[in-house]
Design a protein around this motif. Sequence first.
Motif, PDB file in Angstrom:
ATOM      1  N   ARG A 132       0.825  -1.070  -0.138  1.00 62.32           N
ATOM      2  CA  ARG A 132       0.005   0.108   0.063  1.00 62.32           C
ATOM      3  C   ARG A 132       0.848   1.264  -0.116  1.00 62.32           C
ATOM      4  O   ARG A 132       0.505   2.132  -0.680  1.00 62.32           O
ATOM      5  N   ASP A 148      -5.537   5.337   7.492  1.00 60.82           N
ATOM      6  CA  ASP A 148      -6.256   4.313   8.512  1.00 60.82           C
ATOM      7  C   ASP A 148      -6.677   4.686   9.830  1.00 60.82           C
ATOM      8  O   ASP A 148      -7.664   4.195  10.059  1.00 60.82           O
ATOM      9  N   LYS A 191     -10.320   5.718   8.725  1.00 60.66           N
ATOM     10  CA  LYS A 191     -10.794   4.409   8.608  1.00 60.66           C
ATOM     11  C   LYS A 191     -11.193   4.592   7.058  1.00 60.66           C
ATOM     12  O   LYS A 191     -12.173   4.179   6.688  1.00 60.66           O
ATOM     13  N   ARG A 241     -10.300   3.242   3.270  1.00 61.62           N
ATOM     14  CA  ARG A 241      -9.693   2.300   2.629  1.00 61.62           C
ATOM     15  C   ARG A 241      -8.673   2.627   1.656  1.00 61.62           C
ATOM     16  O   ARG A 241      -9.355   3.694   0.721  1.00 61.62           O
ATOM     17  N   ILE A 269      -7.504   1.293  -2.010  1.00 65.41           N
ATOM     18  CA  ILE A 269      -7.565   0.480  -3.006  1.00 65.41           C
ATOM     19  C   ILE A 269      -6.503   0.467  -3.981  1.00 65.41           C
ATOM     20  O   ILE A 269      -6.580   1.685  -4.712  1.00 65.41           O
ATOM     21  N   ASP A 307      -5.623  -4.562  -6.326  1.00 63.52           N
ATOM     22  CA  ASP A 307      -6.718  -5.395  -5.460  1.00 63.52           C
ATOM     23  C   ASP A 307      -7.702  -5.771  -6.354  1.00 63.52           C
ATOM     24  O   ASP A 307      -8.216  -5.413  -7.288  1.00 63.52           O
ATOM     25  N   TYR A 321      -9.129   6.198  -2.898  1.00 69.78           N
ATOM     26  CA  TYR A 321      -9.206   6.108  -1.468  1.00 69.78           C
ATOM     27  C   TYR A 321     -10.955   5.872  -1.413  1.00 69.78           C
ATOM     28  O   TYR A 321     -11.561   6.629  -2.064  1.00 69.78           O
ATOM     29  N   ASP A 334     -18.809  -1.645   0.374  1.00 65.94           N
ATOM     30  CA  ASP A 334     -18.194  -2.010  -0.974  1.00 65.94           C
ATOM     31  C   ASP A 334     -19.397  -2.453  -2.146  1.00 65.94           C
ATOM     32  O   ASP A 334     -20.325  -2.803  -1.672  1.00 65.94           O
TER      33      ASP A 334
END
Length: 409
Positions: free
Chosen positions: A5, A73, A76, A78, A80, A84, A102, A107
């Motif tokens: 990442r 992080d 929170k 994510r 991608i 991925d 981001y 999802d």
Amino acid sequence: MEEERVLAVWLAQACGAGSPIGARMMEHFDSFEKIWLAEEEELAQCKWVKRADVKRLLDKDLTKAKEIVKKADSKKIRIITIKDKLYSSHMKSIYAPPVVYYCFGKDIDVDKRLCISVVGTRRCSKYGATAAIKFGTELAECGCVIVSGLADGIDSLAQKAAVQAGGSVIAVLGSGIDVPYPQSNRPLMTDIVKNGLIISEFPPGTRPNRVHFPIRNRLIAGLSAGCLVVEAPYRSGALITASYAIDEGRDIFAVPSNINSETGRGTNKLIKQGIKAVNTVCDILEEYITAKKTFSMDIAQTIAYEERWGEYEKIVPDDILMRDEDERRRDARKIQKAKRDEEKTKGRVALAENEREIYKVISEANEPVLLDDIVAKTLLPVSKVAAILLMLEVKDVIKALPGKRYKIL
């Protein structure tokens, strides 16, 4: 996973938002680590990598990338990466897919859901607002995912209607996810993430910038199977999104506007150029039903739809009504000003220094010029060249052609 990442974010930052370089390098090296370890000689072998790109890629400092990952992080958010499984094949197929994006929320499998982008002007009329609410509601009720940019006007009205209908929404931002723009739509973001997704190519903390929005628009088009332009004037970000959608082979639809309305001249122009005019949600969905495309939606429900225009008119926000009352006078002033400006300039358009430089490159060529060739001759970052090209399009001095080629009008 953590190291990958960080390296992915490093590559995205080195290439810049809107650049095709990062994705092309991943195709060549197939590994973020291999790109990071690559020396100047290896990078120079990639013919599409310019000297300025090589210089940035030789800066191996991961401090900023680690800070971005840590901030994401902590909030929170994510990250991608293009490697991925969650990275959509729709997104990957566009001209310049982001190395990372981001996201925040639930999802959504874009490859299996029918995603329709709904875009239009910020300063919409009552008619445009009613149409946005109508299509946002009915597309959501049929199981479609509404994709848009969270902007005031058409975008947010369609997204809010879809949320209230219990549908899923993807909002694509031109800023960091933690810096929503406009701020007035923060409550809408909160509602969207309950059953939808917020996406941005820009890392957390990125402030909104006018050059970010044209870059953002290609993702709106890329995530969607079709693009619905509800109401847009001639010079509109919505038409830029539609242009991206056309380049990427997506379906384009337009809601007809009053022929005397300035805010709908762009949509009417699209229809004149052969884009499908739509009056109901069925006009859109029949393209996917008859083609037997495999999307998860309630096809039977589309058959039962009838006009519910009056129902939607009742929930148009008051500020839209106030704007609509003054629309005719505002349009008349704009038309008069445009005529005066055209007469004053006698065909000359005021261009900024960088715009003149790129205009010169295109005008001196005997044939349409590729985006990569413009970058090579100007030595400007790809993202900046792309933004300037879009501004030149808006100013009606150049025309974008398929394959990221440009010519003088």
